[in-house]
Design a protein around this motif. Structure first.
Motif, PDB file in Angstrom:
ATOM      1  N   ALA A   1       0.187  -5.901   5.658  1.00 51.29           N
ATOM      2  CA  ALA A   1       0.561  -5.184   4.468  1.00 51.29           C
ATOM      3  C   ALA A   1       1.796  -4.461   4.553  1.00 51.29           C
ATOM      4  O   ALA A   1       2.059  -3.793   5.524  1.00 51.29           O
ATOM      5  N   GLU A   2       2.415  -4.495   3.393  1.00 52.75           N
ATOM      6  CA  GLU A   2       3.772  -3.352   3.546  1.00 52.75           C
ATOM      7  C   GLU A   2       3.251  -2.041   3.200  1.00 52.75           C
ATOM      8  O   GLU A   2       2.472  -1.767   2.074  1.00 52.75           O
ATOM      9  N   LEU A   3       3.551  -1.131   4.213  1.00 54.76           N
ATOM     10  CA  LEU A   3       3.209   0.473   3.662  1.00 54.76           C
ATOM     11  C   LEU A   3       4.386   1.069   3.310  1.00 54.76           C
ATOM     12  O   LEU A   3       5.504   1.266   4.055  1.00 54.76           O
ATOM     13  N   LEU A   4       4.134   1.983   2.186  1.00 57.16           N
ATOM     14  CA  LEU A   4       5.218   2.745   1.657  1.00 57.16           C
ATOM     15  C   LEU A   4       4.870   4.160   1.715  1.00 57.16           C
ATOM     16  O   LEU A   4       3.748   4.344   0.945  1.00 57.16           O
ATOM     17  N   ARG A   5       5.487   4.975   2.133  1.00 58.88           N
ATOM     18  CA  ARG A   5       5.133   6.350   2.128  1.00 58.88           C
ATOM     19  C   ARG A   5       5.787   6.934   0.730  1.00 58.88           C
ATOM     20  O   ARG A   5       6.926   7.147   0.508  1.00 58.88           O
ATOM     21  N   ASP A   6       4.938   7.006  -0.361  1.00 57.76           N
ATOM     22  CA  ASP A   6       5.331   7.318  -1.709  1.00 57.76           C
ATOM     23  C   ASP A   6       4.220   7.830  -2.599  1.00 57.76           C
ATOM     24  O   ASP A   6       3.122   7.340  -2.762  1.00 57.76           O
TER      25      ASP A   6
ATOM     26  N   ILE B   1       0.850  -1.244   0.018  1.00 60.13           N
ATOM     27  CA  ILE B   1      -0.018  -0.049  -0.004  1.00 60.13           C
ATOM     28  C   ILE B   1       0.759   1.430  -0.150  1.00 60.13           C
ATOM     29  O   ILE B   1       1.647   1.211   0.846  1.00 60.13           O
ATOM     30  N   HIS B   2       0.822   1.821  -1.167  1.00 61.34           N
ATOM     31  CA  HIS B   2       1.410   3.294  -0.976  1.00 61.34           C
ATOM     32  C   HIS B   2       0.579   4.513  -0.727  1.00 61.34           C
ATOM     33  O   HIS B   2      -0.688   4.718  -0.854  1.00 61.34           O
ATOM     34  N   TYR B   3       1.240   5.080   0.416  1.00 62.80           N
ATOM     35  CA  TYR B   3       0.398   6.453   0.789  1.00 62.80           C
ATOM     36  C   TYR B   3       1.162   7.811   0.861  1.00 62.80           C
ATOM     37  O   TYR B   3       2.313   7.776   0.827  1.00 62.80           O
ATOM     38  N   SER B   4       0.357   8.764   0.913  1.00 54.75           N
ATOM     39  CA  SER B   4       0.908  10.048   0.931  1.00 54.75           C
ATOM     40  C   SER B   4      -0.276  10.941   1.579  1.00 54.75           C
ATOM     41  O   SER B   4      -1.387  10.615   1.915  1.00 54.75           O
ATOM     42  N   PHE B   5       0.264  12.404   1.649  1.00 56.85           N
ATOM     43  CA  PHE B   5      -0.556  13.307   2.275  1.00 56.85           C
ATOM     44  C   PHE B   5      -0.813  14.319   1.294  1.00 56.85           C
ATOM     45  O   PHE B   5       0.072  14.635   0.474  1.00 56.85           O
ATOM     46  N   GLY B   6      -1.841  15.169   1.269  1.00 59.73           N
ATOM     47  CA  GLY B   6      -1.899  16.152   0.324  1.00 59.73           C
ATOM     48  C   GLY B   6      -2.624  17.347   1.083  1.00 59.73           C
ATOM     49  O   GLY B   6      -3.604  16.995   1.976  1.00 59.73           O
ATOM     50  N   GLU B   7      -2.890  18.665   0.629  1.00 54.42           N
ATOM     51  CA  GLU B   7      -3.693  19.807   1.210  1.00 54.42           C
ATOM     52  C   GLU B   7      -4.777  19.677   0.138  1.00 54.42           C
ATOM     53  O   GLU B   7      -4.532  19.714  -1.163  1.00 54.42           O
ATOM     54  N   THR B   8      -6.197  19.895   0.741  1.00 52.49           N
ATOM     55  CA  THR B   8      -7.426  20.215  -0.035  1.00 52.49           C
ATOM     56  C   THR B   8      -7.971  21.324   0.430  1.00 52.49           C
ATOM     57  O   THR B   8      -7.617  21.707   1.409  1.00 52.49           O
ATOM     58  N   PRO B   9      -8.977  21.656  -0.399  1.00 55.58           N
ATOM     59  CA  PRO B   9      -9.815  23.033   0.319  1.00 55.58           C
ATOM     60  C   PRO B   9     -10.508  22.542   1.523  1.00 55.58           C
ATOM     61  O   PRO B   9     -10.813  23.561   2.157  1.00 55.58           O
ATOM     62  N   TYR B  10     -10.487  21.296   1.952  1.00 46.46           N
ATOM     63  CA  TYR B  10     -11.081  20.788   3.224  1.00 46.46           C
ATOM     64  C   TYR B  10     -10.450  20.485   4.191  1.00 46.46           C
ATOM     65  O   TYR B  10     -10.832  19.816   5.156  1.00 46.46           O
TER      66      TYR B  10
ATOM     67  N   GLY C   1      -5.797   0.206  -7.334  1.00 47.17           N
ATOM     68  CA  GLY C   1      -6.394   1.788  -7.425  1.00 47.17           C
ATOM     69  C   GLY C   1      -6.470   2.285  -6.026  1.00 47.17           C
ATOM     70  O   GLY C   1      -5.663   1.753  -5.083  1.00 47.17           O
ATOM     71  N   VAL C   2      -7.109   3.359  -5.876  1.00 46.21           N
ATOM     72  CA  VAL C   2      -7.295   4.044  -4.610  1.00 46.21           C
ATOM     73  C   VAL C   2      -8.151   3.290  -3.719  1.00 46.21           C
ATOM     74  O   VAL C   2      -9.055   2.675  -4.212  1.00 46.21           O
ATOM     75  N   CYS C   3      -7.494   2.602  -2.415  1.00 38.53           N
ATOM     76  CA  CYS C   3      -8.197   1.927  -1.600  1.00 38.53           C
ATOM     77  C   CYS C   3      -8.665   2.887  -0.307  1.00 38.53           C
ATOM     78  O   CYS C   3      -9.387   2.549   0.559  1.00 38.53           O
ATOM     79  N   HIS C   4      -8.138   4.150  -0.126  1.00 39.54           N
ATOM     80  CA  HIS C   4      -8.546   5.061   0.980  1.00 39.54           C
ATOM     81  C   HIS C   4      -7.847   6.405   0.805  1.00 39.54           C
ATOM     82  O   HIS C   4      -7.185   6.677   0.456  1.00 39.54           O
ATOM     83  N   THR C   5      -9.048   6.978   1.195  1.00 39.20           N
ATOM     84  CA  THR C   5      -8.732   8.684   1.256  1.00 39.20           C
ATOM     85  C   THR C   5      -9.443   9.064   2.612  1.00 39.20           C
ATOM     86  O   THR C   5     -10.796   8.676   2.761  1.00 39.20           O
ATOM     87  N   SER C   6      -8.812   9.845   3.501  1.00 39.32           N
ATOM     88  CA  SER C   6      -9.571  10.244   4.611  1.00 39.32           C
ATOM     89  C   SER C   6      -8.939  11.652   4.986  1.00 39.32           C
ATOM     90  O   SER C   6      -7.846  11.890   4.698  1.00 39.32           O
ATOM     91  N   PHE C   7      -9.580  12.573   5.556  1.00 41.91           N
ATOM     92  CA  PHE C   7      -9.545  13.596   6.051  1.00 41.91           C
ATOM     93  C   PHE C   7      -8.583  13.257   7.571  1.00 41.91           C
ATOM     94  O   PHE C   7      -9.288  12.651   8.308  1.00 41.91           O
ATOM     95  N   ILE C   8      -7.359  13.877   7.771  1.00 41.73           N
ATOM     96  CA  ILE C   8      -6.588  13.516   8.791  1.00 41.73           C
ATOM     97  C   ILE C   8      -6.084  14.719   9.642  1.00 41.73           C
ATOM     98  O   ILE C   8      -5.798  15.667   9.155  1.00 41.73           O
TER      99      ILE C   8
ATOM    100  N   LYS D   1      -6.096  18.483   5.525  1.00 42.92           N
ATOM    101  CA  LYS D   1      -5.563  17.582   5.064  1.00 42.92           C
ATOM    102  C   LYS D   1      -5.916  16.303   4.937  1.00 42.92           C
ATOM    103  O   LYS D   1      -6.726  15.681   5.428  1.00 42.92           O
ATOM    104  N   VAL D   2      -5.354  15.639   3.960  1.00 41.02           N
ATOM    105  CA  VAL D   2      -5.871  14.083   3.553  1.00 41.02           C
ATOM    106  C   VAL D   2      -4.785  13.191   3.200  1.00 41.02           C
ATOM    107  O   VAL D   2      -3.731  13.383   3.039  1.00 41.02           O
ATOM    108  N   LEU D   3      -5.334  11.989   3.538  1.00 36.89           N
ATOM    109  CA  LEU D   3      -4.293  10.860   3.784  1.00 36.89           C
ATOM    110  C   LEU D   3      -5.015  10.151   2.334  1.00 36.89           C
ATOM    111  O   LEU D   3      -5.896   9.871   2.416  1.00 36.89           O
ATOM    112  N   ILE D   4      -3.955   9.742   1.441  1.00 36.29           N
ATOM    113  CA  ILE D   4      -4.467   9.087   0.137  1.00 36.29           C
ATOM    114  C   ILE D   4      -3.417   7.642   0.129  1.00 36.29           C
ATOM    115  O   ILE D   4      -2.429   7.641   0.305  1.00 36.29           O
ATOM    116  N   ALA D   5      -4.191   6.668   0.010  1.00 35.79           N
ATOM    117  CA  ALA D   5      -3.512   5.149  -0.123  1.00 35.79           C
ATOM    118  C   ALA D   5      -4.060   4.654  -1.442  1.00 35.79           C
ATOM    119  O   ALA D   5      -5.386   4.707  -1.734  1.00 35.79           O
ATOM    120  N   SER D   6      -3.017   3.854  -1.803  1.00 34.45           N
ATOM    121  CA  SER D   6      -3.500   2.801  -3.137  1.00 34.45           C
ATOM    122  C   SER D   6      -2.618   1.662  -3.068  1.00 34.45           C
ATOM    123  O   SER D   6      -1.553   1.772  -2.546  1.00 34.45           O
TER     124      SER D   6
END
Length: 279
Positions: free
Chosen positions: A156-161, A112-121, A132-139, A123-128
């Motif tokens: 599962a192996e988690l990679l910040r990527d 599972i590859h995950y990263s963080f991003g900024e949205t109008p709403y 495909g995309v398996c998770h998005t959540s506000f964090i 900070k969001v966590l995105i994982a795939s």
């Protein structure tokens, strides 16, 4: 003490002590001195689920305990009082949204590859995964992605990527919502949950549906409470737009990531819709 509660407490204790024999509804009802009809109605009112579903929850929890000890599926089925591995499989799919083998495997071999991003709403966590995309959540800043992402796949192996899929998700948050964008999803859910989430995807941006509307759309008009539960279990925020569902009274209502955020998302979408009509 309330005599109805006495009966419910007695029934719950009976189910916990005898779940390995998978007692029938009439057996439990007789144990508390009620007809099957009245017991079913009373138990569902007090517990929020039917006696059968409560028994299934107990059985699954015990099965999970055995699977963690590396017992075979046949052995787990036998010790849980189920007729075979097929029953165990169906039970897990309906309750846990995964097969017994997948639970036992714990996501071993899955990356599972995950990263963080900024949205109008916020900070969001995105994982795939590769699917495909398996998770998005506000964090929040103090939340750990490992805690969130390993709920279903502890091995599962988690990679910040951050990758191209994650970039597409962030673009979706910023995009004009009238522009259709395609993002591949890796969904895990029961057949009922998948039906509800598919119905959510069909709600146009800037419009809302009630839980009753969704229940009708999936062919289960009386299951609005179950629909509400499935909406709340959506783990792919914004992309699967559970923020577009409101109560029948018209109240915006609760939202897994905050009612203020839900209001902001719906307001922005409604404004974009209005601007599009004026152009």
């Amino acid at each position: 003490m309330n005599p109805d509660y006495d009966r419910i407490e007695k029934a719950i204790n009976y189910l916990r002590e005898n779940f390995k024999s998978q007692p029938r509804l009439d057996e439990v009802a007789a144990h508390v001195g009620l007809s099957s009809y009245h017991f079913q109605k009373m138990f569902t009112k007090w517990a929020g689920v039917s006696p059968k579903k409560f028994l299934q929850f107990i059985s699954v929890e015990y099965s999970k305990h055995l699977l963690k000890k590396n017992r075979t599926l046949f052995d787990v089925s036998h010790k849980t009082g189920l007729s075979g591995t097929g029953r165990l499989h169906d039970l897990f799919v309906n309750i846990e949204a995964m097969t017994p083998g997948e639970y036992k495997n714990g996501g071993a071999g899955l990356t599972i590859h995950y990263s963080f991003g900024e949205t109008p709403y916020g900070k969001v966590l995105i994982a795939s995964t590769e699917k495909g995309v398996c998770h998005t959540s506000f964090i929040e800043d103090d939340e750990l992605p490992e805690t969130i992402l390993t709920q279903h796949f502890p091995k599962a192996e988690l990679l910040r990527d951050r990758n191209e899929v994650h970039d597409k998700v962030l673009q979706l948050f910023q995009a004009n919502l009238q522009e259709k964008k395609s993002i591949q999803l890796h969904l895990k859910g029961t057949p009922f949950q998948l039906k509800v989430w598919k119905a959510l995807l069909e709600i146009p941006a800037g419009e809302v549906k009630t839980y009753g509307n969704l229940a009708e759309n999936i062919g289960h008009p009386k299951a609005y409470r179950a629909v509400g539960t499935a909406v709340g279990q959506n783990s792919i925020a914004f992309i699967i737009p559970c923020h577009r569902v409101i109560a029948s009274t018209g109240v915006i209502g609760n939202y897994r990531w905050g009612s203020d955020r839900k209001t902001a998302m719906f307001g922005r979408e409604a404004a974009q819709n209005k601007n599009a009509r004026l152009q």
